[in-house]
Design an enzyme around this catalytic site. Structure first.
Site, mmCIF file in Angstrom:
data_model
loop_
_atom_site.group_PDB
_atom_site.id
_atom_site.type_symbol
_atom_site.label_atom_id
_atom_site.label_comp_id
_atom_site.label_asym_id
_atom_site.label_seq_id
_atom_site.Cartn_x
_atom_site.Cartn_y
_atom_site.Cartn_z
ATOM 1 C CG ASP A 63 22.814 34.520 102.576
ATOM 2 O OD1 ASP A 63 22.985 35.582 103.210
ATOM 3 O OD2 ASP A 63 22.166 33.567 103.029
ATOM 4 C CG ASN A 129 15.044 24.424 105.147
ATOM 5 O OD1 ASN A 129 15.912 25.147 105.640
ATOM 6 N ND2 ASN A 129 14.637 24.563 103.896
ATOM 7 C CG HIS A 131 18.255 27.605 104.982
ATOM 8 N ND1 HIS A 131 16.880 27.726 104.941
ATOM 9 C CD2 HIS A 131 18.713 28.857 105.262
ATOM 10 C CE1 HIS A 131 16.529 28.968 105.193
ATOM 11 N NE2 HIS A 131 17.627 29.687 105.395
HETATM 12 C C1 GLP Z 1 17.751 33.462 105.747
HETATM 13 C C2 GLP Z 1 19.265 33.617 105.705
HETATM 14 C C3 GLP Z 1 19.937 32.720 106.719
HETATM 15 C C4 GLP Z 1 19.253 32.839 108.062
HETATM 16 C C5 GLP Z 1 17.810 32.435 107.946
HETATM 17 C C6 GLP Z 1 17.061 32.467 109.262
HETATM 18 O O1 GLP Z 1 17.303 32.393 104.993
HETATM 19 N N1 GLP Z 1 19.797 33.356 104.410
HETATM 20 O O2 GLP Z 1 21.312 33.057 106.796
HETATM 21 O O3 GLP Z 1 19.907 32.035 109.002
HETATM 22 O O4 GLP Z 1 17.197 33.342 107.032
HETATM 23 O O5 GLP Z 1 16.541 33.741 109.510
HETATM 24 P P1 GLP Z 1 16.078 34.240 110.926
HETATM 25 O O6 GLP Z 1 17.314 34.493 111.715
HETATM 26 O O7 GLP Z 1 15.339 35.515 110.650
HETATM 27 O O8 GLP Z 1 15.234 33.181 111.507
#
Ligand code: GLP
Length: 235
Positions: A63, A129, A131
């Site tokens: 993304d 959440n 995602h």
């Molecule tokens: C963002 C990214 C995800 C990632 C998430 C969690 O939203 N688009 O791919 O998994 O953050 O981030 P972190 O690893 O910093 O908790």
């Protein structure tokens, strides 16, 4: 789903790296699917410290924020260069273009890239959440690349990386869940207590579009690497 519990993110990075290395040794990795966020950083440290050569491999990222230039230090393009690509050159690194003027055309372009570069191993983090990529709750399991509106909780969580919350982009391009599910192998990483509920819902909960990562229950080759805190609700 195979669950591996590790001591911390350092050990998690090593375990994930070993899985990738093993598949590379068998000649099974032409395209690596990559993720951003703080979670995969220790994996990227292992990769950059290794003597492995990625110069014949392609990467496809999940993304990118809409509206951030590649040179913006919050763009995922910038993150990937800083944490991995500048230190370990690949043959080609693909990410959505956050500055694309035609969003529909950009999503189509990215789907064509994914189709031309079938993902051998997809690395995933997970949002609080549940995602994956930027596929927020309610995203279709049949979804391809799309321009998505980020939820308030994702904006809040990601604001820790920005000077102020208003600076967090509210939209992003994200590979769809259908494309993620087409990866031959998936490695999902999650650390810390804030990920515990998402991991529980992903592994033990109902398979529902309200929990994007629960789609993985249907994938034949998923490894989930968690620390004790993220695994705390599983037993
Ligand atoms: C963002 C990214 C995800 C990632 C998430 C969690 O939203 N688009 O791919 O998994 O953050 O981030 P972190 O690893 O910093 O908790």
């Amino acid at each position: 789903m195979k669950i591996i519990t590790v001591k911390d993110n350092i050990e998690g990075g090593k375990v994930a790296f070993d899985l990738i290395k093993e598949e590379m040794a068998k000649g099974n990795v032409t395209t690596l699917g990559l993720a951003t966020g703080s979670t995969p950083e220790t994996l990227y440290q292992e990769m950059t410290a290794s003597d492995l050569d990625f110069s014949q491999m392609n990467s496809v990222n999940l993304d990118e924020y809409v509206g951030l230039e590649k040179s913006n230090d919050q763009s995922y393009d910038y993150f990937m260069k800083k944490h991995l690509f500048e230190k370990k050159p690949f043959k080609h690194n693909y990410l959505p273009d956050g500055m694309a003027t035609d969003g529909v055309a950009e999503c189509q372009r990215y789907d064509e890239i994914i189709a031309a570069n079938p993902i051998d191993i997809q690395i995933l983090g997970i949002g609080e959440n549940a995602h994956i990529g930027f596929n927020e709750p309610g995203s279709s399991f049949e979804g391809m690349t799309s321009e998505v509106q980020l939820t308030e909780s994702t904006i809040e969580a990601n604001s820790r990386n920005f000077t102020k919350k208003e600076d967090v982009p509210t939209r992003a391009y994200s590979m769809g869940i259908k494309s993620i599910m087409q990866a031959k192998q998936i490695i999902l990483l999650a650390y810390g207590p804030k990920k515990a509920q998402a991991i529980y819902n992903t592994v033990k909960g109902e398979m529902t579009e309200d929990v994007p990562a629960s789609a993985l229950q249907n994938h034949p080759n998923v490894t989930i690497i968690v620390d004790e805190a993220a695994a705390s609700l599983l037993n």
